[in-house]
Design a protein around this motif. Sequence first.
Motif, PDB file in Angstrom:
ATOM      1  N   ASP A 355       0.812  -1.213   0.000  1.00  0.00           N
ATOM      2  CA  ASP A 355       0.000   0.000   0.000  1.00  0.00           C
ATOM      3  C   ASP A 355       0.850   1.270   0.000  1.00  0.00           C
ATOM      4  O   ASP A 355       0.302   2.380  -0.019  1.00  0.00           O
ATOM      5  N   ARG A 356       2.183   1.093   0.067  1.00  0.00           N
ATOM      6  CA  ARG A 356       3.128   2.215   0.081  1.00  0.00           C
ATOM      7  C   ARG A 356       2.833   3.178   1.232  1.00  0.00           C
ATOM      8  O   ARG A 356       2.784   4.402   1.074  1.00  0.00           O
ATOM      9  N   VAL A 357       2.644   2.579   2.412  1.00  0.00           N
ATOM     10  CA  VAL A 357       2.338   3.349   3.618  1.00  0.00           C
ATOM     11  C   VAL A 357       3.383   3.023   4.683  1.00  0.00           C
ATOM     12  O   VAL A 357       3.678   1.860   4.949  1.00  0.00           O
ATOM     13  N   LEU A 358       3.954   4.046   5.292  1.00  0.00           N
ATOM     14  CA  LEU A 358       4.813   3.868   6.450  1.00  0.00           C
ATOM     15  C   LEU A 358       3.916   3.955   7.680  1.00  0.00           C
ATOM     16  O   LEU A 358       3.370   5.015   7.983  1.00  0.00           O
ATOM     17  N   ARG A 359       3.744   2.837   8.350  1.00  0.00           N
ATOM     18  CA  ARG A 359       2.839   2.784   9.518  1.00  0.00           C
ATOM     19  C   ARG A 359       3.642   2.954  10.807  1.00  0.00           C
ATOM     20  O   ARG A 359       4.460   2.106  11.163  1.00  0.00           O
ATOM     21  N   VAL A 360       3.395   4.062  11.491  1.00  0.00           N
ATOM     22  CA  VAL A 360       4.010   4.312  12.791  1.00  0.00           C
ATOM     23  C   VAL A 360       3.100   3.700  13.843  1.00  0.00           C
ATOM     24  O   VAL A 360       1.963   4.143  14.026  1.00  0.00           O
TER      25      VAL A 360
END
Length: 398
Positions: A355-360
């Motif tokens: 999803d090209r998401v950096l999940r913090v």
Amino acid sequence: MTELTKAQARQFILAKQGLLGNRRFFGKAGAYDYIRQAGCIQYDPVDVCGKNAELTLQSRIKDFQKSMLEDLLYRDRLLVDYVDKELSIWPAEDWPWFAPFRERSRIHGAAFPGFAELEREALSYIRSNGPASSDTLPLDGEVFWHSSMHWSGNWHGKSKASRSVLEQLYTDGTLVIHHKSGSRKFYDLAERHLEAALLSAPSPCEDEDAFRRWRILRRIGAVGLLWNKNSPAFLGIPMNADQRRQAFSALEASDAILPIRIEGSRTLFYYRAEDEALMQEMLSGSLDRKPRLEFLAPLDPLLWDKAMIAALWDFSYAWEIYTPADKRKYGAYTLPILWGENFIGRIDMAADHRDRVLRVRKIWYEPGVRRTKTIGNALDRSLNRFARFNECTTVELP
């Protein structure tokens, strides 16, 4: 003898590391220059938000991309991945220095009955067919073998013949890693990728003591300051306490290292004589101390000696990836957060490449740290940059 405050010691180490002030390493050339300065950076295949070596470089190198390290290793051949501080990445120009290690490996491999014939078969196949992995090399069955490299878990008993032979030839220096596909390594003949003059160069060390001194000197330069203790920063250098003390004494007597005191510590610290100009710049108060917010790798050279980090920064960090989940204080892959000259917390995040998401997932601040607007803005900028490093377009905050 000069005595530093803890604040001065922190400034010197961070400046040496390229973690304080404006960035001074740029792009692929900067990545190579930093690794030459450090001597080696540790490799680990786990990739949650970048592999350890990539994380080490992104915190120091402006505009760093993961492909740059791949190019330096497998296209430019300016770097090699080989044993040093466990499995590491270091400059190919240092190949002659590790001749004693490769010789010990060859003696070790020759002790296993029937291994020489398997090595001949493997080399014949690679010469004819090109790079091979343990899955593509046509050697069936198992052999009794264990690696001479302490980072290998394969210490005794039988192991897959193809894997054992490839690892032995790699440790001997006959093979190098041609490329990696995920965690799978493909090996090829060293003579195809490293210059003949480099492969045939004699060791610059007259004996094991000289080799040990060279490695200790390199580790001191990798961190900036180190003490003469049984430090994890010296992992992979075979020596007892007497040998370490003798090496330090010899290095000091030859003016290769200089001693210094730090307030609150009875143990002397040492830095490389070549860093004297940086030491004087720090003492004069003229260092560039512009604060940056960086996320550090779990095996970052700055963190090699965690007791030293605790003594100088009052910051305790443990990589909890091998800690049972129910005993973790933070997360399996939390990264320390460095703001300016201090550690202000740690962060748990993962890159979702689909999803090209950096999940913090969570941020923990150190006691007494207040998230000001300045820190918040710096954190946002660093997260956006870190997302780009991981080829993500969005940052998802908890």
